[in-house]
Design an enzyme around this catalytic site. Sequence first.
Site, PDB file in Angstrom:
ATOM      1  N   VAL A 119       0.833  -1.211   0.000  1.00  0.00           N
ATOM      2  CA  VAL A 119       0.000   0.000   0.000  1.00  0.00           C
ATOM      3  C   VAL A 119       0.868   1.262   0.000  1.00  0.00           C
ATOM      4  O   VAL A 119       0.447   2.331  -0.425  1.00  0.00           O
ATOM      5  CB  VAL A 119      -0.931   0.025   1.240  1.00  0.00           C
ATOM      6  CG1 VAL A 119      -1.915   1.186   1.169  1.00  0.00           C
ATOM      7  CG2 VAL A 119      -1.697  -1.285   1.385  1.00  0.00           C
ATOM      8  N   HIS A 176      -0.630   4.354 -10.075  1.00  0.00           N
ATOM      9  CA  HIS A 176      -1.382   5.108  -9.074  1.00  0.00           C
ATOM     10  C   HIS A 176      -0.762   6.502  -9.005  1.00  0.00           C
ATOM     11  O   HIS A 176       0.076   6.791  -8.186  1.00  0.00           O
ATOM     12  CB  HIS A 176      -1.255   4.388  -7.730  1.00  0.00           C
ATOM     13  CG  HIS A 176      -2.075   4.996  -6.641  1.00  0.00           C
ATOM     14  ND1 HIS A 176      -3.381   5.374  -6.801  1.00  0.00           N
ATOM     15  CD2 HIS A 176      -1.760   5.289  -5.352  1.00  0.00           C
ATOM     16  CE1 HIS A 176      -3.833   5.857  -5.655  1.00  0.00           C
ATOM     17  NE2 HIS A 176      -2.866   5.826  -4.769  1.00  0.00           N
TER      18      HIS A 176
HETATM   19  N1  APR Z   1       8.727  -0.533  10.097  1.00  0.00           N
HETATM   20  C1  APR Z   1       7.462  -0.472  10.568  1.00  0.00           C
HETATM   21  N2  APR Z   1       6.744   0.655  10.552  1.00  0.00           N
HETATM   22  C2  APR Z   1       7.304   1.758  10.054  1.00  0.00           C
HETATM   23  C3  APR Z   1       8.610   1.764   9.540  1.00  0.00           C
HETATM   24  C4  APR Z   1       9.339   0.555   9.569  1.00  0.00           C
HETATM   25  N3  APR Z   1      10.591   0.460   9.119  1.00  0.00           N
HETATM   26  N4  APR Z   1       8.883   3.010   9.116  1.00  0.00           N
HETATM   27  C5  APR Z   1       7.802   3.763   9.333  1.00  0.00           C
HETATM   28  N5  APR Z   1       6.832   3.013   9.905  1.00  0.00           N
HETATM   29  C6  APR Z   1       5.501   3.406  10.353  1.00  0.00           C
HETATM   30  C7  APR Z   1       5.470   4.769  11.018  1.00  0.00           C
HETATM   31  O1  APR Z   1       5.983   4.720  12.341  1.00  0.00           O
HETATM   32  C8  APR Z   1       3.989   5.116  10.968  1.00  0.00           C
HETATM   33  O2  APR Z   1       3.308   4.721  12.134  1.00  0.00           O
HETATM   34  O3  APR Z   1       4.606   3.553   9.274  1.00  0.00           O
HETATM   35  C9  APR Z   1       3.485   4.300   9.759  1.00  0.00           C
HETATM   36  C10 APR Z   1       2.933   5.162   8.642  1.00  0.00           C
HETATM   37  O4  APR Z   1       1.771   5.737   9.086  1.00  0.00           O
HETATM   38  P1  APR Z   1       1.283   7.211   8.665  1.00  0.00           P
HETATM   39  O5  APR Z   1       2.421   8.155   8.785  1.00  0.00           O
HETATM   40  O6  APR Z   1       0.016   7.485   9.409  1.00  0.00           O
HETATM   41  O7  APR Z   1       0.994   7.089   7.099  1.00  0.00           O
HETATM   42  P2  APR Z   1      -0.330   6.467   6.416  1.00  0.00           P
HETATM   43  O8  APR Z   1      -1.291   7.564   6.169  1.00  0.00           O
HETATM   44  O9  APR Z   1      -0.758   5.273   7.147  1.00  0.00           O
HETATM   45  O10 APR Z   1       0.269   6.061   4.996  1.00  0.00           O
HETATM   46  C11 APR Z   1       1.179   4.994   4.879  1.00  0.00           C
HETATM   47  O11 APR Z   1       0.382   4.369   2.716  1.00  0.00           O
HETATM   48  O12 APR Z   1      -1.183   5.418   1.374  1.00  0.00           O
HETATM   49  C12 APR Z   1       0.174   5.231   1.614  1.00  0.00           C
HETATM   50  O13 APR Z   1       1.214   7.280   0.841  1.00  0.00           O
HETATM   51  C13 APR Z   1       0.874   6.524   1.967  1.00  0.00           C
HETATM   52  O14 APR Z   1       3.098   5.667   1.822  1.00  0.00           O
HETATM   53  C14 APR Z   1       2.061   6.028   2.716  1.00  0.00           C
HETATM   54  C15 APR Z   1       1.540   4.765   3.418  1.00  0.00           C
END
Ligand code: APR
Length: 316
Positions: A119, A176
């Site tokens: 995603v 996308h």
């Molecule tokens: N391992 C696990 N989790 C991680 C890591 C990692 N190495 N690096 C970052 N994260 C976590 C962050 O700590 C955060 O909680 O990924 C999460 C991302 O959440 P959000 O910042 O809320 O982003 P979100 O809106 O969920 O989008 C995530 O999906 O739709 C796409 O463009 C969007 O690339 C983005 C992804």
Amino acid sequence: MSRPKITVVGAGNVGATTAQRIADKGLADVVLVDIIEGLPQGKALDMREAGPVTGSDVSVVGSNSYAETAGSQIAVITSGIARRPGMSRDDLLFTNMDIVSKVTRELVSHSPNCILIVVTNPLDAMTQLAYWVSGFPRERVVGMAGILDTARFRTFLSLELNVSIRDIQAWVLGGHGDTMVPLLSSTTVGGQPVAKLIPKDRLAQIVKRTQDGGAEIVNLLKTGSAYYAPSAAVVEMVESILFDQKRLLPCCAYLQGEYGIHDLFVGVPVKLGARGVEQILQFELSAEEQQALHKSAASVKELSDKMKEKAGGVPK
Ligand code: APR
């Protein structure tokens, strides 16, 4: 019989909402993973405590490591950074490349037989990366984008025509991003081609709004990107795989000559079942749609080449 297990990596907006939807529907036990200490544990416990109210018995566990994820049937990768106003999905490339590579390696070592649903944006490139790093057959790596783009298109058509979204069938293919390709030739409302119901200029505006659908939300939220519709789209894919529904859905899949595109992940119609991407459907496209799909594929290839350049070869 034990319940299936689904891992969701990233306990942010998209990941947590996906986990919540899976738990609320009681589809499978869920393991929520994030690097932030306490975040997946806290959200998982909160979701679990909703169970007595929603009537869902599934287990929801949060973790900062992967031991709990072992033996997952499906793993959803949402970890990474999300867009902020003024950023394109492509601006996320190198940061998310690093995150998705690490996460994929962990998932594969704990659940070698899982199906990966990607995603994280830029979606097509990240799905390609997960395919390279996992070493999985192409059936078991798939990206979520087309269902979301299609859902946006159907929403706008429903608003325009004041009819139920249930009676609107549409397909959005391609990458996308700004080059996504809404297939007007196979978009129907109550079985009627949409082009007969909406004047050309107005339809072009609706297509444009669909292409900019992600940015529209980003500009409103200002601190993040969409997650309700994206998580709903993921769960539609999860259900099709889990229950072997063999739904025909627009997903990001690896093409090996289909639509004249080679060795690239692009959004196309697929059959999604227990084995993952069981078939890539070859729709008959108009010359214009075919051209738009190739243009879209070219922009995916650009990102894919940038990743190879950065890694000094195909990323492993
Ligand atoms: N391992 C696990 N989790 C991680 C890591 C990692 N190495 N690096 C970052 N994260 C976590 C962050 O700590 C955060 O909680 O990924 C999460 C991302 O959440 P959000 O910042 O809320 O982003 P979100 O809106 O969920 O989008 C995530 O999906 O739709 C796409 O463009 C969007 O690339 C983005 C992804």
